[in-house]
Design a protein around this motif. Structure first.
Motif, PDB file in Angstrom:
ATOM      1  N   ILE A   4       0.771  -1.076   0.100  1.00 45.56           N
ATOM      2  CA  ILE A   4      -0.025  -0.029  -0.128  1.00 45.56           C
ATOM      3  C   ILE A   4       0.751   1.102  -0.049  1.00 45.56           C
ATOM      4  O   ILE A   4       2.055   1.405   0.799  1.00 45.56           O
ATOM      5  CB  ILE A   4      -1.048   0.003   1.379  1.00 45.56           C
ATOM      6  N   ASP A   5       0.342   2.038  -1.004  1.00 42.49           N
ATOM      7  CA  ASP A   5       1.224   3.580  -0.942  1.00 42.49           C
ATOM      8  C   ASP A   5       0.455   4.479  -0.898  1.00 42.49           C
ATOM      9  O   ASP A   5      -0.371   4.770  -1.971  1.00 42.49           O
ATOM     10  CB  ASP A   5       2.096   3.302  -2.120  1.00 42.49           C
TER      11      ASP A   5
ATOM     12  N   VAL B 195      -9.448  17.323   6.072  1.00 42.13           N
ATOM     13  CA  VAL B 195      -9.476  16.350   6.772  1.00 42.13           C
ATOM     14  C   VAL B 195      -8.056  15.728   6.931  1.00 42.13           C
ATOM     15  O   VAL B 195      -7.467  15.237   7.803  1.00 42.13           O
ATOM     16  CB  VAL B 195     -10.326  15.279   6.867  1.00 42.13           C
ATOM     17  N   LEU B 196      -7.461  15.332   5.661  1.00 39.35           N
ATOM     18  CA  LEU B 196      -6.143  14.849   5.486  1.00 39.35           C
ATOM     19  C   LEU B 196      -5.170  15.935   4.581  1.00 39.35           C
ATOM     20  O   LEU B 196      -5.741  16.567   3.954  1.00 39.35           O
ATOM     21  CB  LEU B 196      -6.128  13.603   4.747  1.00 39.35           C
ATOM     22  N   GLN B 197      -4.054  16.352   5.224  1.00 39.56           N
ATOM     23  CA  GLN B 197      -3.191  17.123   4.570  1.00 39.56           C
ATOM     24  C   GLN B 197      -2.063  16.711   4.208  1.00 39.56           C
ATOM     25  O   GLN B 197      -0.929  16.908   4.890  1.00 39.56           O
ATOM     26  CB  GLN B 197      -3.000  18.288   5.438  1.00 39.56           C
ATOM     27  N   GLY B 198      -2.099  16.095   3.034  1.00 37.74           N
ATOM     28  CA  GLY B 198      -0.461  15.473   2.513  1.00 37.74           C
ATOM     29  C   GLY B 198      -0.286  14.379   3.304  1.00 37.74           C
ATOM     30  O   GLY B 198       1.010  14.375   3.668  1.00 37.74           O
ATOM     31  N   VAL B 199      -0.782  13.275   3.333  1.00 41.69           N
ATOM     32  CA  VAL B 199      -0.459  12.055   4.158  1.00 41.69           C
ATOM     33  C   VAL B 199       0.246  11.158   3.058  1.00 41.69           C
ATOM     34  O   VAL B 199      -0.051  10.918   2.174  1.00 41.69           O
ATOM     35  CB  VAL B 199      -1.581  11.346   4.683  1.00 41.69           C
ATOM     36  N   SER B 200       1.671  10.669   3.441  1.00 45.79           N
ATOM     37  CA  SER B 200       2.261   9.769   2.718  1.00 45.79           C
ATOM     38  C   SER B 200       3.034   8.796   3.761  1.00 45.79           C
ATOM     39  O   SER B 200       3.518   9.035   4.542  1.00 45.79           O
ATOM     40  CB  SER B 200       3.536  10.758   1.862  1.00 45.79           C
TER      41      SER B 200
ATOM     42  N   LYS C  68      -2.252  15.027   9.438  1.00 45.94           N
ATOM     43  CA  LYS C  68      -0.999  14.832   9.288  1.00 45.94           C
ATOM     44  C   LYS C  68      -0.008  14.039   9.827  1.00 45.94           C
ATOM     45  O   LYS C  68      -0.513  13.641  11.118  1.00 45.94           O
ATOM     46  CB  LYS C  68      -0.184  16.265   9.744  1.00 45.94           C
ATOM     47  N   ILE C  69       0.993  13.519   9.230  1.00 42.49           N
ATOM     48  CA  ILE C  69       1.491  12.288   9.921  1.00 42.49           C
ATOM     49  C   ILE C  69       2.663  13.162  10.804  1.00 42.49           C
ATOM     50  O   ILE C  69       3.654  13.657  10.283  1.00 42.49           O
ATOM     51  CB  ILE C  69       2.451  11.254   9.145  1.00 42.49           C
ATOM     52  N   ALA C  70       2.559  12.891  12.068  1.00 46.62           N
ATOM     53  CA  ALA C  70       3.494  13.841  12.782  1.00 46.62           C
ATOM     54  C   ALA C  70       4.846  13.136  13.319  1.00 46.62           C
ATOM     55  O   ALA C  70       5.787  13.708  13.231  1.00 46.62           O
ATOM     56  CB  ALA C  70       2.653  14.146  14.232  1.00 46.62           C
ATOM     57  N   GLU C  71       4.396  11.799  13.538  1.00 51.42           N
ATOM     58  CA  GLU C  71       5.844  11.007  13.878  1.00 51.42           C
ATOM     59  C   GLU C  71       5.633   9.529  13.279  1.00 51.42           C
ATOM     60  O   GLU C  71       4.506   9.009  13.004  1.00 51.42           O
ATOM     61  CB  GLU C  71       5.913  10.516  15.288  1.00 51.42           C
ATOM     62  N   GLN C  72       6.843   8.832  12.917  1.00 52.79           N
ATOM     63  CA  GLN C  72       6.589   7.405  12.634  1.00 52.79           C
ATOM     64  C   GLN C  72       7.828   6.647  12.899  1.00 52.79           C
ATOM     65  O   GLN C  72       8.854   7.210  13.295  1.00 52.79           O
ATOM     66  CB  GLN C  72       6.522   7.357  11.129  1.00 52.79           C
ATOM     67  N   GLY C  73       7.451   5.403  13.227  1.00 47.79           N
ATOM     68  CA  GLY C  73       8.862   4.458  13.963  1.00 47.79           C
ATOM     69  C   GLY C  73       8.289   3.404  14.563  1.00 47.79           C
ATOM     70  O   GLY C  73       6.909   3.177  14.734  1.00 47.79           O
ATOM     71  N   THR C  74       9.032   2.586  15.257  1.00 42.71           N
ATOM     72  CA  THR C  74       8.703   1.362  16.059  1.00 42.71           C
ATOM     73  C   THR C  74       8.404   2.012  17.195  1.00 42.71           C
ATOM     74  O   THR C  74       8.635   3.262  17.786  1.00 42.71           O
ATOM     75  CB  THR C  74       9.900   0.432  16.098  1.00 42.71           C
ATOM     76  N   HIS C  75       7.545   1.271  18.198  1.00 46.03           N
ATOM     77  CA  HIS C  75       7.341   1.552  19.516  1.00 46.03           C
ATOM     78  C   HIS C  75       8.503   2.192  20.223  1.00 46.03           C
ATOM     79  O   HIS C  75       8.704   3.205  20.771  1.00 46.03           O
ATOM     80  CB  HIS C  75       6.730   0.410  20.085  1.00 46.03           C
ATOM     81  N   GLN C  76       9.645   1.301  20.292  1.00 48.75           N
ATOM     82  CA  GLN C  76      10.875   1.654  20.817  1.00 48.75           C
ATOM     83  C   GLN C  76      11.543   3.019  20.376  1.00 48.75           C
ATOM     84  O   GLN C  76      11.911   3.698  21.375  1.00 48.75           O
ATOM     85  CB  GLN C  76      11.883   0.484  20.538  1.00 48.75           C
TER      86      GLN C  76
END
Ligand code: ATP
Length: 595
Positions: free
Chosen positions: A354-355, A371-376, A567-575
């Motif tokens: 999915i992209d 509602v969504l502002q440039g989500v990638s 917007k996507i504010a952060e991404q990564g694993t839980h750790q």
């Protein structure tokens, strides 16, 4: 108050009977075409039955004249009486067939209309449903089509019959007894029309009573729907009081209407019978002067009642037709709505990548709110990712877009490297399985509910899916097993049980992409463990998006996307995410585990 669209017609919403409006009714007539043979036969029987009945007063008059010594084709009274009975019998046979044929045509045509409306309705895109109320759409299939059914089964037949009666009756009288007929035409129709106008006023009043009653009924409906809330607030007395006040209003309005109705009925009896007295008085004078026979007078009076009846009937028919045009307009409008486009390539072997590429989105009902502002973001086949973020951040919206319930405003969503619009809608949706937050089961058996994912699934497949979903333990305990009824008429399953049925359904669907909308209300520890185990089984080998509310469940996912305000504010694993103590995720974690 905003006018509700599509519900029972208000009188002012009646349509004028002009050419343009009648052509709308015409569109509904298309549905009668397959049954035109039966419809035409019905009309022929109707014509016969009306004409036979019209000969009745004439022969009845002859019976009396023959008794007074006049000579007719039958000189014997018994024969004339038998002829009258014969006429009645013949007209009964005709009537039977016309009622039967019209019922046949209208029932079948209405079935076709309902199927067409329903078939169209379920294929309409989601934004359509955002703009309409369920009750309004329901009323198109129920009351609007119901009204059309009345129109086709009785109103049109009545219109035809009344017109035949009126025209043939008046013509016959004008030829036979012109003087009395002119006198009658000058008085009787005027009275009937006056009665009609007054009658309309009375109906308006009784509609007011109905409205008040409907308002009182809403109280009952609301209370029954949330009876547990009423009881928990000890609101029984309050509700009874509210209902009784509503009913008092109904009585007040009904009694004031009753005064007018009383006056109306007295008027009708006096005026209409007065009219008959007038005609009889004038007729009796004609008889006395030898210009008319007694039999002719009797048949004249009978014809007059027929004619009066049909004038009154035509008034009702007129207003019924006006309503029918309103209904057909709404039905036709729905039939013209654009369905979801079902074109594109069938997505056969879905890998599950999915992209989301710079997706922005506004709901059509709220164009001003982005509602969504440039989500990638990108998900590889088989990866598990979680979407977290505060309520209203846009998590569910992402999923709705993935399913093409709505089209993105700008940007693109790809599955297996191709924009989702490239794939056929049905095949795209078939590759995505959803375990929703609030599982609503259809009224039916557990088997129906699980099998919904795969029509024609075998018993083994259904049981296999139920076992993998940890649902078989509780299903097997029910005396009727898979045939146990659930939903409104069946037993109530617990939240955890419903979720496991939904998981079994998703397992049977065997989708490449899975969406888990985590339940906000937590289950007890044991249920939770069973559901989690079933979910782990379900997720194996599938690309999974988890809309997570409880962060404890997503520690092991490949990646977490934190969404705030579209917007996507952060991404990564839980750790990784907890490292950033000032980050949104770390904050959410602190909040959830603080208590
Ligand atoms: P939650 O965790 O509470 O489910 P969410 O992150 O899933 O929230 P969304 O349901 O995607 O949030 O909603 C995002 C925004 O879009 C909200 O402001 C919401 O009011 C709005 N919204 C959602 N559905 C619709 C709709 N059908 N029509 C108009 N606006 C909508």
């Amino acid at each position: 108050m905003a006018k509700q669209r599509g519900t029972a017609l208000e009188p002012e919403e009646k349509r004028k009977l002009n050419k343009q409006n009648l052509s709308k009714l015409n569109q509904i007539f298309q549905f009668l075409i397959p049954y035109k043979g039966a419809f035409t036969s019905g009309l022929v029987f109707l014509l016969f039955s009306s004409l036979t009945l019209l000969s009745f007063p004439f022969v009845a008059g002859k019976l009396i004249d023959t008794a007074q010594g006049e000579v007719w084709i039958f000189s014997d009274l018994h024969h004339i009486a038998l002829l009258l009975l014969g006429i009645l019998a013949l007209q009964s046979v005709f009537s039977f067939f016309r009622v039967w044929l019209f019922a046949l045509v209208s029932e079948k045509a209405m079935r076709d209309i309902r199927i067409a409306v329903y078939g169209r309705l379920v294929r309409l895109p989601i934004p359509f449903f955002d703009q309409r109320r369920t009750g309004e759409l329901l009323s198109r299939i129920t009351s609007d089509v119901g009204l059309l059914q009345d129109t086709f089964s009785t109103t049109l037949a009545e219109l035809f019959r009344q017109v035949v009666t009126l025209v043939a009756g008046v013509a016959f009288l004008l030829i036979n007894t012109p003087k009395l007929t002119v006198f009658m035409l000058a008085t009787f129709p005027v009275l009937v029309l006056f009665a009609l106008v007054f009658g309309k006023f009375i109906r308006k009043l009784s509609k007011k009573t109905q409205d008040e009653l409907a308002a009182a009924n809403v109280i009952v409906e609301e209370t029954l729907q949330s009876i547990t809330t009423v009881k928990s607030f000890v609101g029984e007395g309050y509700e009874v009081n509210r209902y009784s006040k509503g009913l008092d209003k109904v009585v007040r309005v009904a009694l004031s209407a009753a005064k007018y109705r009383g006056a109306f009925i007295s008027f009708i009896i006096f005026a209409l019978f007065g009219g008959i007295v007038g005609v009889m008085w004038y007729g009796a004078n004609l008889v006395a002067s030898g210009e008319m026979s007694v039999g002719e007078l009797v048949s004249f009076v009978l014809y007059t009642t027929f004619i009066g009846g049909s004038i009154a009937g035509l008034g009702d028919i007129y207003s019924q037709l006006q309503k029918a045009i309103g209904s057909s307009e709404r039905v036709v409008e729905l039939l013209k709505e654009e369905e979801e486009v079902e074109q594109g390539i069938v997505l056969h072997d879905c890998k599950g990548s999915i992209d989301f590429k710079g997706v922005t989105f506004n709901y059509p009902t709220r164009p001003e709110a982005e509602v969504l502002q440039g989500v990638s973001f990108q998900i590889q086949p088989g990866e598990k990712i979680a979407l977290v973020g505060p309520s209203g951040a846009g998590k569910s919206t992402l999923i709705q877009l993935l399913l093409r319930f709505y089209e993105v405003t700008t940007g693109q969503i790809q599955i297996d490297g191709k924009p989702i619009s490239h794939w056929s809608l049905a095949s795209l949706r078939s590759r995505i399985g959803i375990v929703p937050q609030e599982v609503l089961l259809f009224g039916g058996s557990i088997r129906d509910n699980i099998g919904y994912a795969k029509p024609g699934a075998t018993e083994e497949e259904i049981i296999g899916a139920a076992k993998k979903a940890n649902a078989w333990q509780f299903i097997a305990q029910f005396p009727e097993g898979l045939d146990t009824l659930v939903g409104e008429r069946g037993i109530k399953l617990s939240g955890g049980q419903r979720q496991r049925v939904a998981i079994a359904r998703a397992i049977l669907k065997d989708p490449a992409i899975l969406v888990l909308d985590e339940a906000t209300s937590s289950l007890d520890a044991e249920s939770e463990a069973l559901v989690q185990e079933a979910l782990n089984e379900l997720m194996k080998g599938r690309t999974t998006l988890i809309i997570a509310h409880r962060l404890a469940t997503i520690r092991k996912v490949d990646r977490i996307y934190v969404l705030t305000e579209g917007k996507i504010a952060e991404q990564g694993t839980h750790q990784e995410l907890v490292q950033d103590a000032a980050g949104v995720y770390a904050n959410l974690v602190r909040l959830q585990f603080a208590d």
